[in-house]
Write a protein that holds these residues in place. Structure first.
Motif, PDB file in Angstrom:
ATOM      1  N   THR A  17      -1.569   1.334  -5.753  1.00  0.00           N
ATOM      2  CA  THR A  17      -2.993   1.088  -5.962  1.00  0.00           C
ATOM      3  C   THR A  17      -3.176  -0.010  -7.007  1.00  0.00           C
ATOM      4  O   THR A  17      -2.237  -0.357  -7.728  1.00  0.00           O
ATOM      5  CB  THR A  17      -3.725   2.361  -6.428  1.00  0.00           C
ATOM      6  OG1 THR A  17      -3.229   2.735  -7.716  1.00  0.00           O
ATOM      7  CG2 THR A  17      -3.545   3.500  -5.446  1.00  0.00           C
ATOM      8  N   LYS A  18      -4.384  -0.511  -7.097  1.00  0.00           N
ATOM      9  CA  LYS A  18      -4.689  -1.552  -8.099  1.00  0.00           C
ATOM     10  C   LYS A  18      -4.819  -0.985  -9.510  1.00  0.00           C
ATOM     11  O   LYS A  18      -4.519  -1.646 -10.473  1.00  0.00           O
ATOM     12  CB  LYS A  18      -5.965  -2.291  -7.733  1.00  0.00           C
ATOM     13  CG  LYS A  18      -5.839  -3.078  -6.459  1.00  0.00           C
ATOM     14  CD  LYS A  18      -6.455  -4.434  -6.606  1.00  0.00           C
ATOM     15  CE  LYS A  18      -6.406  -5.204  -5.320  1.00  0.00           C
ATOM     16  NZ  LYS A  18      -5.117  -5.702  -4.946  1.00  0.00           N
ATOM     17  N   VAL A  51       0.827  -1.200   0.000  1.00  0.00           N
ATOM     18  CA  VAL A  51       0.000   0.000   0.000  1.00  0.00           C
ATOM     19  C   VAL A  51       0.864   1.253   0.000  1.00  0.00           C
ATOM     20  O   VAL A  51       0.571   2.210  -0.694  1.00  0.00           O
ATOM     21  CB  VAL A  51      -0.956   0.008   1.215  1.00  0.00           C
ATOM     22  CG1 VAL A  51      -1.732   1.305   1.292  1.00  0.00           C
ATOM     23  CG2 VAL A  51      -1.892  -1.179   1.166  1.00  0.00           C
ATOM     24  N   GLY A  52       1.956   1.253   0.761  1.00  0.00           N
ATOM     25  CA  GLY A  52       2.781   2.447   0.845  1.00  0.00           C
ATOM     26  C   GLY A  52       4.216   2.144   1.238  1.00  0.00           C
ATOM     27  O   GLY A  52       4.509   1.096   1.816  1.00  0.00           O
ATOM     28  N   TYR A  53       5.100   3.080   0.913  1.00  0.00           N
ATOM     29  CA  TYR A  53       6.528   2.964   1.205  1.00  0.00           C
ATOM     30  C   TYR A  53       7.069   4.356   1.481  1.00  0.00           C
ATOM     31  O   TYR A  53       6.769   5.298   0.748  1.00  0.00           O
ATOM     32  CB  TYR A  53       7.245   2.348   0.007  1.00  0.00           C
ATOM     33  CG  TYR A  53       8.747   2.396   0.046  1.00  0.00           C
ATOM     34  CD1 TYR A  53       9.460   1.706   1.015  1.00  0.00           C
ATOM     35  CD2 TYR A  53       9.462   3.120  -0.903  1.00  0.00           C
ATOM     36  CE1 TYR A  53      10.850   1.742   1.038  1.00  0.00           C
ATOM     37  CE2 TYR A  53      10.840   3.159  -0.886  1.00  0.00           C
ATOM     38  CZ  TYR A  53      11.537   2.467   0.088  1.00  0.00           C
ATOM     39  OH  TYR A  53      12.912   2.492   0.110  1.00  0.00           O
ATOM     40  N   ASP A  59      -1.495  -8.026  -6.327  1.00  0.00           N
ATOM     41  CA  ASP A  59      -0.795  -6.943  -5.650  1.00  0.00           C
ATOM     42  C   ASP A  59      -1.175  -5.610  -6.293  1.00  0.00           C
ATOM     43  O   ASP A  59      -1.678  -5.565  -7.420  1.00  0.00           O
ATOM     44  CB  ASP A  59       0.712  -7.169  -5.759  1.00  0.00           C
ATOM     45  CG  ASP A  59       1.506  -6.409  -4.722  1.00  0.00           C
ATOM     46  OD1 ASP A  59       0.917  -5.720  -3.877  1.00  0.00           O
ATOM     47  OD2 ASP A  59       2.744  -6.508  -4.763  1.00  0.00           O
ATOM     48  N   ASN A  60      -0.935  -4.532  -5.593  1.00  0.00           N
ATOM     49  CA  ASN A  60      -1.113  -3.196  -6.158  1.00  0.00           C
ATOM     50  C   ASN A  60       0.082  -2.904  -7.055  1.00  0.00           C
ATOM     51  O   ASN A  60       1.218  -2.877  -6.583  1.00  0.00           O
ATOM     52  CB  ASN A  60      -1.196  -2.155  -5.040  1.00  0.00           C
ATOM     53  CG  ASN A  60      -2.489  -2.252  -4.263  1.00  0.00           C
ATOM     54  OD1 ASN A  60      -3.492  -2.694  -4.787  1.00  0.00           O
ATOM     55  ND2 ASN A  60      -2.457  -1.826  -3.026  1.00  0.00           N
ATOM     56  N   ILE A  91      -5.350   7.759  -2.655  1.00  0.00           N
ATOM     57  CA  ILE A  91      -5.657   6.630  -1.784  1.00  0.00           C
ATOM     58  C   ILE A  91      -6.455   7.101  -0.577  1.00  0.00           C
ATOM     59  O   ILE A  91      -6.524   8.291  -0.300  1.00  0.00           O
ATOM     60  CB  ILE A  91      -4.377   5.901  -1.320  1.00  0.00           C
ATOM     61  CG1 ILE A  91      -3.523   6.815  -0.464  1.00  0.00           C
ATOM     62  CG2 ILE A  91      -3.576   5.374  -2.493  1.00  0.00           C
ATOM     63  CD1 ILE A  91      -2.582   6.050   0.416  1.00  0.00           C
ATOM     64  N   ASP A  92      -7.028   6.169   0.131  1.00  0.00           N
ATOM     65  CA  ASP A  92      -7.818   6.482   1.317  1.00  0.00           C
ATOM     66  C   ASP A  92      -6.947   7.174   2.361  1.00  0.00           C
ATOM     67  O   ASP A  92      -5.803   6.764   2.601  1.00  0.00           O
ATOM     68  CB  ASP A  92      -8.391   5.179   1.879  1.00  0.00           C
ATOM     69  CG  ASP A  92      -9.370   5.443   3.001  1.00  0.00           C
ATOM     70  OD1 ASP A  92      -8.916   5.521   4.154  1.00  0.00           O
ATOM     71  OD2 ASP A  92     -10.570   5.571   2.703  1.00  0.00           O
TER      72      ASP A  92
END
Length: 128
Positions: free
Chosen positions: A121-122, A45-47, A76-77, A87-88
């Motif tokens: 993201t997807k 999701v994030g890095y 995976d995204n 993103i949320d």
């Protein structure tokens, strides 16, 4: 996660990816040595990388993952974005370390650096 004293793409790095079947959280980040976040069976999701300006080789690497509902058929995204609006908000990294995707010095020298945070993201927000 572990300690690996080599550059991305080196023999040992590739061993983890091929024989270990691990994915690198951000294989576009070529400025790392020794610190890698590799994973298998999770959805990235994030890095982010947080540095301290007073010590040359001190940094924290952070990753955010979700657990797939179906481990056999999960995806995976695959799209990367630097825009946190894509993103949320619950998945955002904290803003105390500066602007997203910036090298701004805040919080006693700790700051995001090396073009992070990045989010995954997807689907691509550019193409809809």
């Amino acid at each position: 996660m572990g300690y690996l004293n080599c550059k991305p793409g080196s023999r040992d790095y590739l061993q983890l990816k091929t024989k270990g079947k691990l994915k690198d959280i951000d294989n576009t980040d070529k400025n790392r040595c020794c610190l890698y976040i590799m994973y298998r069976g999770l959805i990235r999701v994030g890095y982010a990388r947080i540095s301290h300006g007073g010590v040359t080789d001190t940094e924290i690497q952070l990753a955010k993952f979700t657990i797939p509902d179906n481990h056999r058929n999960y995806k995976d995204n695959n799209y990367m974005t630097i825009n946190p609006d894509d993103i949320d908000q619950s998945l955002h990294f904290p803003s105390v370390f500066g602007d997203h995707y910036g090298d701004e010095w805040v919080e006693e020298g700790h700051h995001y650096h090396k073009a992070t945070p990045k989010y995954f993201t997807k689907t691509s927000k550019k193409g809809g």
